[in-house]
Design an enzyme around this catalytic site. Sequence first.
Site, PDB file in Angstrom:
ATOM      1  N   SER A  13       0.832  -1.209   0.000  1.00 33.95           N
ATOM      2  CA  SER A  13       0.000   0.000   0.000  1.00 33.95           C
ATOM      3  C   SER A  13       0.872   1.266   0.000  1.00 33.95           C
ATOM      4  CB  SER A  13      -0.971   0.001   1.177  1.00 33.95           C
ATOM      5  OG  SER A  13      -0.296   0.132   2.393  1.00 33.95           O
ATOM      6  N   ARG A  91      13.038  -7.678   5.386  1.00 31.56           N
ATOM      7  CA  ARG A  91      14.290  -8.424   5.462  1.00 31.56           C
ATOM      8  C   ARG A  91      15.404  -7.458   5.831  1.00 31.56           C
ATOM      9  NH1 ARG A  91      15.657 -12.612   3.342  1.00 31.56           N
ATOM     10  NH2 ARG A  91      13.534 -13.292   3.076  1.00 31.56           N
ATOM     11  N   HIS A 109       8.751   3.146   8.935  1.00 31.37           N
ATOM     12  CA  HIS A 109       8.538   2.268  10.090  1.00 31.37           C
ATOM     13  C   HIS A 109       7.286   2.741  10.838  1.00 31.37           C
ATOM     14  CE1 HIS A 109       9.647  -0.563  13.186  1.00 31.37           C
ATOM     15  NE2 HIS A 109       9.269   0.364  14.056  1.00 31.37           N
TER      16      HIS A 109
END
Length: 188
Positions: A13, A91, A109
């Site tokens: 998104s 990752r 984040h």
Amino acid sequence: MKNLAVFCSGNGSNFQAILDAVRRGKLKAHVALMVCDNPKAYALERAKKAQIPVVLLSPKLFTNRQDYEKIIVRILKSQAVDLIVLAGFMRIFTPYFIGAYRNKMVNIHPSYLPAFKGAHAIRDAFEAKVKETGVTVHWVTVKVDAGQPILQKRVKISKQDTLDSLEKKIHRVEHQIYPLAIQKVLSA
Ligand code: GAR
């Protein structure tokens, strides 16, 4: 026009918000490619729809992380990528990759860093019963979720919020600030 490579592992998104901002002229950049590590990611559908070239590479095909990263670096160089935009890429890179794109890689984040680092930041903030959390766009460094913030925004957690409603609120803010933060970096 600067070339972006957007990295995704899931829904995408944020990738979509970046594509929309470019289309509307709010973000003056070219999305050169999308890099994905998960063949089931919905982000792949979004790329297909927007006709963005995709590099889908499963790390399982490689014996170590650095071999995986070396191929990605080679592709990014061949496409003259100026900025890597991590958008839900779940990752952790080795120092080799981070060194190759020092000061050229940003991440989003879902917390007001340095609070709630890690892979479950929204849930962690919700379960901690804090009154507010937020969103951070930051530079990527070897230390995970610890690079210099570029843009941050607080998000209130109300008594009525569920984990689901909080996730929605956070994503709305992410979609708003990620294109702004990228534009800020490109204009600096
Ligand atoms: C976003 O909430 C992003 O902040 C988070 O993953 C989600 C990806 O959503 N990233 C991290 O937690 C990184 N530690 P999306 O695929 O819909 O953009």
